[in-house]
Design a protein around this motif. Structure first.
Motif, PDB file in Angstrom:
ATOM      1  N   LYS A  38       0.831  -1.205   0.000  1.00 39.53           N
ATOM      2  CA  LYS A  38       0.000   0.000   0.000  1.00 39.53           C
ATOM      3  C   LYS A  38       0.868   1.258   0.000  1.00 39.53           C
ATOM      4  O   LYS A  38       0.571   2.226  -0.708  1.00 39.53           O
ATOM      5  CB  LYS A  38      -0.938  -0.008   1.219  1.00 39.53           C
ATOM      6  N   ASN A  42       0.884   4.053  -2.928  1.00 41.67           N
ATOM      7  CA  ASN A  42       0.679   5.479  -2.645  1.00 41.67           C
ATOM      8  C   ASN A  42       1.815   6.314  -3.232  1.00 41.67           C
ATOM      9  O   ASN A  42       1.583   7.418  -3.744  1.00 41.67           O
ATOM     10  CB  ASN A  42       0.566   5.727  -1.139  1.00 41.67           C
ATOM     11  N   THR A  46       1.364   9.251  -5.977  1.00 40.21           N
ATOM     12  CA  THR A  46       1.889  10.593  -5.718  1.00 40.21           C
ATOM     13  C   THR A  46       2.797  11.036  -6.857  1.00 40.21           C
ATOM     14  O   THR A  46       2.715  12.172  -7.325  1.00 40.21           O
ATOM     15  CB  THR A  46       2.645  10.624  -4.381  1.00 40.21           C
TER      16      THR A  46
END
Length: 194
Positions: A38, A42, A46
């Protein structure tokens, strides 16, 4: 006092503390393995968001990072962790480079956009652990970040204290130099691609 009782108490204390340490380490390992994917996802999201802000509406494709930028000989030289070619309407629009210079508080992670005409499209610091209110402005102060856009991507940018055109963040010269070095490294990496 009996020294055998004292020795047995210390041994028991060592065993209990050892077990507590083992359980804590085991729990941290489990939590890390559960959250690792995870966290990585992320980071990718980003990065992609930053690239789409720097060169809007472009499509990006991975480009192999040149070996001398992936593992630089100089430990103070930023590591290039990704190069992405931008195309806009089927035409080359430039590159986005993910680079990791060392700031005051540790490694920064930033995206540098280089236009096809050899100018800087923009930059975005996506991860930093700099001092709040000072070096952290490299990530949040849009006016400071904006001064890089439009500059020549020839690898010669420097902060004003070093005779350049980039105004350093007040009280955060080390961070300002790190970001500028990251931009120069990205520009040099793109220049090496041909």
């Amino acid at each position: 006092m009996d020294s055998s009782k004292k020795g047995g108490g210390i041994l028991m204390l060592v065993v209990v503390l050892g077990l507590i340490t083992f359980v804590c380490a085991l729990l941290l390992g489990v939590i890390n393995s559960v959250t690792k994917d995870k966290i990585e996802q992320n980071g990718i999201e980003t990065r992609n968001q930053a690239m789409s802000e720097i060169i809007p509406d472009a499509e990006f494709a991975d480009v192999e990072v040149p070996a001398d930028f992936a593992t630089p000989a100089d430990k103070n030289q930023p590591v290039v962790s990704g190069v992405y070619k931008a195309t806009l309407g089927g035409a080359d629009a430039g590159y986005c480079v993910e680079v990791n210079p060392k700031g005051f508080g540790g490694a920064l992670k930033m995206i540098v956009g280089i236009n096809q005409d050899g100018t800087i499209a923009g930059i975005k610091v996506t991860e930093a652990s700099e001092t709040p209110g000072l070096g952290a402005k490299a990530q949040s102060d849009k006016n400071w970040i904006a001064q890089f856009a439009g500059q020549s991507a020839d690898g010669s940018l420097a902060v004003s204290k070093d005779g350049g055109t980039i105004n350093a963040i007040t009280g955060a010269t080390i961070t300002s130099r790190a970001v500028t070095l990251g931009v120069n490294t990205a520009a040099n990496c793109v220049a090496s691609l041909g």
